[in-house]
Design a protein around this motif. Structure first.
Motif, short mmCIF file in Angstrom:
data_model
loop_
_atom_site.label_atom_id
_atom_site.label_comp_id
_atom_site.label_asym_id
_atom_site.label_seq_id
_atom_site.Cartn_x
_atom_site.Cartn_y
_atom_site.Cartn_z
N ALA A 170 0.86 -1.19 0.00
CA ALA A 170 0.00 0.00 0.00
C ALA A 170 0.89 1.23 0.00
CB ALA A 170 -0.93 0.00 1.21
N VAL A 171 0.31 2.36 -0.35
CA VAL A 171 1.07 3.61 -0.38
C VAL A 171 0.54 4.54 0.69
CG1 VAL A 171 1.74 5.61 -1.74
CG2 VAL A 171 1.56 3.37 -2.84
N MET A 172 1.42 5.00 1.56
CA MET A 172 1.06 6.03 2.54
C MET A 172 1.96 7.23 2.31
SD MET A 172 1.96 7.63 5.65
CE MET A 172 2.87 6.58 6.80
N ARG A 173 1.37 8.40 2.20
CA ARG A 173 2.13 9.63 2.00
C ARG A 173 1.72 10.63 3.07
NH1 ARG A 173 5.29 6.94 -0.61
NH2 ARG A 173 5.35 6.87 -2.88
N ARG A 174 2.72 11.22 3.71
CA ARG A 174 2.44 12.26 4.69
C ARG A 174 2.14 13.58 3.99
NH1 ARG A 174 7.90 12.30 6.82
NH2 ARG A 174 8.26 11.20 4.87
N LEU A 175 1.21 14.33 4.56
CA LEU A 175 0.83 15.62 3.99
C LEU A 175 1.24 16.73 4.94
CD1 LEU A 175 -2.82 14.73 2.95
CD2 LEU A 175 -0.93 15.14 1.38
N SER A 176 1.66 17.86 4.37
CA SER A 176 1.90 19.04 5.18
C SER A 176 0.56 19.71 5.47
CB SER A 176 2.84 20.01 4.45
OG SER A 176 2.21 20.51 3.28
N ILE A 177 0.55 20.66 6.36
CA ILE A 177 -0.70 21.31 6.76
C ILE A 177 -1.33 22.09 5.61
CG2 ILE A 177 0.32 23.47 7.56
CD1 ILE A 177 -2.51 21.44 9.26
N ASP A 178 -0.51 22.42 4.59
CA ASP A 178 -1.07 23.12 3.44
C ASP A 178 -1.40 22.16 2.30
OD1 ASP A 178 1.41 22.44 2.59
OD2 ASP A 178 2.05 24.46 2.02
N GLY A 179 -1.29 20.85 2.57
CA GLY A 179 -1.75 19.87 1.59
C GLY A 179 -0.69 19.30 0.69
N ASP A 180 0.56 19.74 0.82
CA ASP A 180 1.60 19.19 -0.04
C ASP A 180 2.08 17.85 0.50
OD1 ASP A 180 3.28 19.00 -2.14
OD2 ASP A 180 4.50 20.75 -1.67
N PHE A 181 2.72 17.07 -0.36
CA PHE A 181 3.25 15.78 0.05
C PHE A 181 4.65 15.98 0.65
CE2 PHE A 181 0.99 12.05 -2.17
CZ PHE A 181 -0.25 12.60 -1.86
N LEU A 182 4.84 15.56 1.87
CA LEU A 182 6.13 15.75 2.52
C LEU A 182 7.24 14.98 1.85
CD1 LEU A 182 5.15 15.73 6.30
CD2 LEU A 182 5.70 17.68 4.87
N TRP A 183 6.90 13.82 1.27
CA TRP A 183 7.97 13.04 0.64
C TRP A 183 8.58 13.79 -0.53
CZ3 TRP A 183 8.24 11.17 -4.40
CH2 TRP A 183 7.09 11.33 -5.17
N SER A 184 7.77 14.58 -1.25
CA SER A 184 8.32 15.32 -2.40
C SER A 184 9.19 16.48 -1.92
CB SER A 184 7.18 15.85 -3.28
OG SER A 184 6.35 16.75 -2.57
N ILE A 185 8.81 17.09 -0.77
CA ILE A 185 9.62 18.17 -0.21
C ILE A 185 10.98 17.62 0.21
CG2 ILE A 185 9.79 19.83 1.68
CD1 ILE A 185 6.75 19.99 1.67
N GLU A 186 10.97 16.43 0.86
CA GLU A 186 12.22 15.81 1.28
C GLU A 186 13.09 15.47 0.07
OE1 GLU A 186 10.35 13.62 5.23
OE2 GLU A 186 10.74 12.51 3.40
N LYS A 187 12.43 14.99 -0.99
CA LYS A 187 13.17 14.59 -2.17
C LYS A 187 13.87 15.80 -2.80
CE LYS A 187 12.57 11.53 -6.13
NZ LYS A 187 11.58 10.75 -6.92
N GLU A 188 13.15 16.93 -2.82
CA GLU A 188 13.74 18.13 -3.40
C GLU A 188 14.93 18.63 -2.57
OE1 GLU A 188 9.51 19.77 -5.23
OE2 GLU A 188 10.49 20.81 -3.58
N SER A 189 14.91 18.33 -1.26
CA SER A 189 16.00 18.79 -0.40
C SER A 189 17.13 17.78 -0.30
CB SER A 189 15.46 19.09 1.00
OG SER A 189 14.97 17.91 1.60
N GLY A 190 17.01 16.69 -1.10
CA GLY A 190 18.06 15.70 -1.12
C GLY A 190 17.84 14.53 -0.20
N GLU A 191 16.73 14.54 0.57
CA GLU A 191 16.44 13.45 1.47
C GLU A 191 15.45 12.51 0.82
OE1 GLU A 191 15.09 15.03 5.15
OE2 GLU A 191 16.58 16.62 5.18
#
Length: 300
Positions: A170-191
């Motif tokens: 299954a796929v679980m994705r964490r969301l930020s309070i403004d609705g963005d996907f945290l995994w994509s934010i981490e990916k952009e920052s190199g994590e």
């Protein structure tokens, strides 16, 4: 040999198009009072085509009512069943004369909100909820506890939740309070470079989850998140008892709010308040049928 999808059991058709129960219909058939295309019916399980066959009971023709497809935003506190003597059901919300002929495509827990398809199209419901067909469902959850990338990986690997078999990936994705996907934010920052979907999952599923969250969630949904809690989107293709809640419990979280956003291609209309409903559009119905007819059947 492939069976025509429009065929159905005679007793099921007659009970659905009359006030009789299935047992009462069987008595009529046994008494020789039912005819199909001028021939006395002998078996309740006889297959008929409601759109082309002529069915008579006691000399009176029984015609199929039109198929109905409603999108309901199920509120909390309502049961996803057709009848209950002690609590309100989803059919109690439908202010239409045909309401009692409808049934839900699958169920949502009493305290779960969100998308529920109500219809009298048994074949479509079977194709959508059959465990062997693995139609994807997408949920939004507010979870007590801090969910991390490690928890996302646990969902992706399947897990033991006390059933005979582990859950499917299954796929679980964490969301930020403004609705963005945290995994994509981490990916952009190199994590989070190790985060990827396996071959068992369809390509683009995460992007679809992101799109559905942006289209279906409201500010009120996001505002449910408090201190020490996480916002999450979950996609799964099976329907074990309380599955989303049990999966989060397995990784140390507790679901305090759950809302279904999508069943296959059908996405919850954000304009529908809890308890409101509307007919499916022609496009929604066409896409749902296309998906139901082409989804790959897998062994459970």
């Amino acid at each position: 040999m492939q069976q025509n999808d429009s065929m159905m059991r005679l007793d099921r058709f007659l009970s659905g198009e009359s006030e009789m129960t299935r047992s009462e219909v069987k008595k009529k058939i046994k008494s020789g009072l039912v005819e199909v295309n001028g021939i006395t019916a002998l078996r309740p399980e006889q297959k008929i085509n409601p759109s082309s066959d002529e069915i008579l009971i006691g000399g009176k023709q029984v015609k199929a009512a039109g198929m109905v497809y409603l999108m309901l935003n199920k509120p909390q506190g309502v049961l996803s069943v057709t009848e209950d003597r002690r609590a309100r059901t989803v059919l109690d919300l439908i202010a239409q004369p045909y309401a009692r002929k409808l049934f839900p495509a699958g169920r949502l827990d009493k305290d779960t909100e969100g998308l529920l398809l109500l219809t009298n199209d048994g074949m479509l419901v079977h194709r959508l909820i059959s465990p062997s067909r693995h139609v994807w469902k997408i949920y939004f959850a507010v979870v007590e506890g801090e969910m991390t990338k490690a928890h996302e990986d646990m969902f992706l690997g399947g897990m033991e939740i006390g059933e005979k078999h582990p859950t499917l990936p299954a796929v679980m994705r964490r969301l930020s309070i403004d609705g963005d996907f945290l995994w994509s934010i981490e990916k952009e920052s190199g994590e989070g470079a190790g985060q990827r979907e396996t071959e068992a999952l369809p390509s683009g599923l995460s992007l679809r989850m992101r799109q559905i969250c942006s289209e279906s969630l409201t500010l009120g949904d996001y505002s449910r998140c408090g201190e020490g809690q996480s916002l999450c989107a979950v996609a799964l293709r099976e329907g074990k008892f309380h599955q989303v809640k049990r999966m989060f419990e397995t990784v140390g979280g507790k679901v305090i709010f759950l809302k279904r956003l999508a069943i296959g291609s059908l996405t919850l209309d954000r304009e529908l308040a809890p308890g409101a409903y509307r007919p499916l559009t022609a496009r929604e119905l066409r896409e749902l049928y296309e998906e139901a007819n082409t989804v790959r059947v897998e062994e459970p």
